[in-house]
Design an enzyme around this catalytic site. Structure first.
Site, short mmCIF file in Angstrom:
data_model
loop_
_atom_site.label_atom_id
_atom_site.label_comp_id
_atom_site.label_asym_id
_atom_site.label_seq_id
_atom_site.Cartn_x
_atom_site.Cartn_y
_atom_site.Cartn_z
N GLY A 116 0.89 -1.18 0.02
CA GLY A 116 -0.21 0.07 -0.45
C GLY A 116 1.24 1.08 -0.07
O GLY A 116 0.10 1.96 -0.40
N ARG A 164 5.13 -10.29 -7.71
CA ARG A 164 4.87 -9.02 -8.91
C ARG A 164 3.97 -7.70 -8.68
O ARG A 164 3.31 -8.13 -7.94
CB ARG A 164 4.86 -9.41 -10.82
CG ARG A 164 5.79 -10.09 -10.70
CD ARG A 164 5.67 -11.11 -12.60
NE ARG A 164 6.29 -11.56 -12.46
CZ ARG A 164 8.30 -11.30 -13.07
NH1 ARG A 164 8.49 -9.90 -13.13
NH2 ARG A 164 8.83 -12.18 -13.26
N ALA A 165 4.32 -6.73 -9.48
CA ALA A 165 3.18 -5.94 -9.30
C ALA A 165 1.73 -6.48 -9.25
O ALA A 165 1.64 -6.79 -10.73
CB ALA A 165 3.16 -4.12 -9.52
N ILE A 166 0.61 -6.28 -8.76
CA ILE A 166 -0.81 -5.87 -9.05
C ILE A 166 -1.28 -4.90 -9.60
O ILE A 166 -2.20 -4.65 -10.09
CB ILE A 166 -1.74 -7.06 -7.99
CG1 ILE A 166 -0.76 -7.85 -8.01
CG2 ILE A 166 -2.69 -7.17 -8.32
CD1 ILE A 166 -1.38 -8.95 -6.98
N THR A 167 -1.53 -3.81 -7.97
CA THR A 167 -1.89 -2.49 -8.28
C THR A 167 -0.66 -1.32 -8.25
O THR A 167 -1.48 -0.15 -8.35
CB THR A 167 -2.68 -2.46 -7.51
OG1 THR A 167 -2.53 -2.29 -5.84
CG2 THR A 167 -4.17 -3.48 -7.28
N SER A 168 0.48 -1.78 -7.90
CA SER A 168 1.85 -0.63 -7.63
C SER A 168 2.04 -0.60 -8.92
O SER A 168 1.73 -1.17 -9.52
CB SER A 168 2.04 -1.09 -6.67
OG SER A 168 2.71 -2.24 -6.99
N LYS A 200 -3.45 0.61 2.91
CA LYS A 200 -4.63 -0.12 2.95
C LYS A 200 -5.04 -0.10 4.30
O LYS A 200 -6.21 -0.06 4.70
CB LYS A 200 -3.90 -1.46 3.09
CG LYS A 200 -3.17 -1.47 1.47
CD LYS A 200 -3.55 -3.28 1.39
CE LYS A 200 -2.90 -3.44 -0.25
NZ LYS A 200 -2.06 -4.69 -0.66
N ASP A 229 -11.02 -9.54 -0.95
CA ASP A 229 -9.55 -10.10 -0.69
C ASP A 229 -9.28 -10.68 0.83
O ASP A 229 -9.15 -9.84 1.47
CB ASP A 229 -8.06 -9.10 -0.36
CG ASP A 229 -6.65 -9.37 -0.45
OD1 ASP A 229 -7.02 -10.39 -0.54
OD2 ASP A 229 -5.69 -9.14 0.41
#
Length: 511
Positions: free
Chosen positions: A168, A195-199, A286, A256
């Site tokens: 986050g 690996r990055a998902i949302t970042s 988050k 999640d």
């Protein structure tokens, strides 16, 4: 029924075949029914898609089925109808708000891994867990089942240390410092990362700038035996594979519910005995407050204790990016600089705090100072370069040799004052729009930190990209949005609080 295969260039979380409607009618198969596909003594259960104008002599198979059965185009396979998976009853039970038994949970996880559940069925299950919640017993069983249905790293050494961040906060490249600090002091820390998902960058994306991260279990075991550590992508290892499939469903839904079993299963799969859980806390992350950080941590404590895992949670300051760099190449550069020059201060402080916590968990006194000494003496930098070499990278790489995007845009301050707010989520989004993490050289460099004095015309941030079009998209966003605001703020510390385990209180009802 015997049919020839036609391999289709598609892949999904579950096994899928395509049948002509005339073939489906003969098999008494309807859309989303299951069929058994058999080839050379191997079988998979697949979900049927029905087509109107498909060859009645062929069955279309997705790539993952072809891989699982070793099928080539034109091979003859046996296809027959089969019953729905046993786990559907457990999914219906959870939808009704009932708790699941351990054997039911194992069956659900097994069917997820075996590709027997459709995305619709899996989405229904994930949604049910989100709204109905899970008991500690259910969380324990899900964690255990995720471990048992995947591969494990089997290292012949103890203790095994590890860290995990709830994420986050942009620019959090602390693993690139914590891992070599711990390993340089003789402890084992096999770090598998996402690996990055949302970042704009995950740990695996950052490390991939320095060395390959897509390694096998055997390669990792060899590297850890040689260097005490690794920094690799967990997605290539089949560790807790159900989690990767569940994440594909959670992400578009924006929920999640499996975050505790997800995190702990992957730690258990590598044999971790001592884990520090980083809970970044602050606006734009988050976890917004210390109270929320404590509540989440207690849930982790409870489940970790069931497995005999020593877990320590720490709430860390996350009101602004860690360091100055956001994006794979920028962050890899900054990590190398931090290991050699002990700057930027917040990155070094956070890394030493997390490493120090881990060290004290295994009996080392003055953990923070011990971690700082590993940095000051160059032991940590030397160890990272050993890990880079063992994983197939260049151990002599310098920060300046790491290429960045050749297109740049700099945002300047419009007034004198102090930096009083930095928008974490907006900065992460800008990094992604610039092309990160796929474009390793894309990202954002923040020239200022909270509380710093700036003059009109001073640079606030610079965006890097390899694409003029993407950089123009960033410029349009910055015309309307301000990721850095000027004003006044107080000082801050990186480590907010070490959170202690609290035994659950007995509920006493008044009579």
């Amino acid at each position: 029924m015997k049919l020839k295969t036609r391999i289709l260039p598609f892949e999904s979380a579950h096994y899928t075949v395509v049948l002509d409607q005339s073939v489906a009618k003969k098999l008494d198969v309807r859309p989303s029914d299951r069929v058994l596909v058999r080839f050379n003594g191997k079988t998979v259960v697949a979900i049927a898609n029905i087509a109107k104008e498909f060859s009645h002599e062929h069955v279309g198979v997705y790539v993952n089925i072809a891989k699982a059965l070793g099928i080539s185009d034109g091979d003859e396979v046996e296809v027959e109808a089969t019953s729905p998976p046993a786990s559907l009853q457990a999914i219906r039970k959870k939808l009704q708000g009932l708790s699941l038994e351990s054997d039911e949970i194992y069956q659900v996880v097994k069917d997820i891994v075996d590709g027997k559940l459709s995305e619709l069925e899996l989405a229904a299950f994930v949604t049910a867990v989100h709204f109905q919640g899970m008991t500690p017993s259910e969380i324990y069983s899900f964690t255990l089942s995720m471990v048992e249905t995947g591969q494990r790293l089997r290292l012949k050494r103890k203790p095994i240390l590890d860290k995990h961040s709830l994420g986050g906060v942009p620019g959090d490249k602390t693993s690139l410092l914590v891992v070599p600090i711990i390993a340089s002091l003789g402890f084992t820390i096999p770090k598998t990362s996402s690996r990055a998902i949302t970042s704009a960058a995950g740990t695996a994306d950052r490390m991939e700038v320095l060395a390959p991260v897509n390694l096998s279990i055997d390669e990792i075991e060899r590297i850890v035996e040689k260097t005490n550590a690794c920094l690799v992508w967990g997605g290539a290892l089949n560790l807790a594979p159900a989690d990767d499939i569940i994440i594909r469903v959670e992400y578009p839904l924006g929920i999640d519910p499996f975050y505790i079993p997800s995190i702990l299963a992957k730690k258990l799969a590598v044999g971790s005995t001592h884990v520090v859980l980083d809970v970044p806390t602050g606006r734009g992350t988050k976890v917004k407050t210390l109270e929320e950080a404590k509540r989440i941590s207690q849930s982790f404590f409870e489940i970790a204790r069931m497995f005999g895992m020593n877990l320590q949670a720490v709430a860390t300051y996350a009101e602004e990016p860690i360091g100055h760099a956001i994006g794979p190449a920028l962050e890899a550069r900054e990590a190398l600089i931090a290991l050699r020059e002990l700057r930027p201060g917040d990155l070094v402080d956070k890394a030493a705090s997390l490493a120090g916590t881990l060290l004290e968990m295994v009996g080392v006194e003055n953990g923070y100072e011990t971690a700082m000494e590993a940095l000051r003496t160059g032991k940590a930098e030397k160890k990272l370069r050993e890990i880079i070499e063992a994983q197939g990278g260049d151990p002599d790489v310098t920060p300046e040799e790491i290429p960045l995007g050749d297109k740049t845009y700099t945002l300047y301050s419009e007034e004198d004052g102090f930096v009083y707010y930095i928008d974490n989520s907006l900065l992460a989004n800008i990094g992604k729009i610039a092309g990160a993490p796929i474009d390793k050289g894309a990202g954002v460099y923040i020239h200022v930190k909270l509380g710093e004095k700036v003059r009109k015309g001073d640079p606030l941030l610079t965006v890097y990209s390899s694409s003029s079009a993407k950089l123009q998209a960033v410029e349009r966003i910055l015309e309307d949005s301000k990721p850095v605001l000027v004003g006044r703020t107080a000082g801050r510390r990186m480590l907010l609080e070490r959170i202690q385990y609290q035994p659950p209180r007995q509920l006493v009802l008044e009579r």
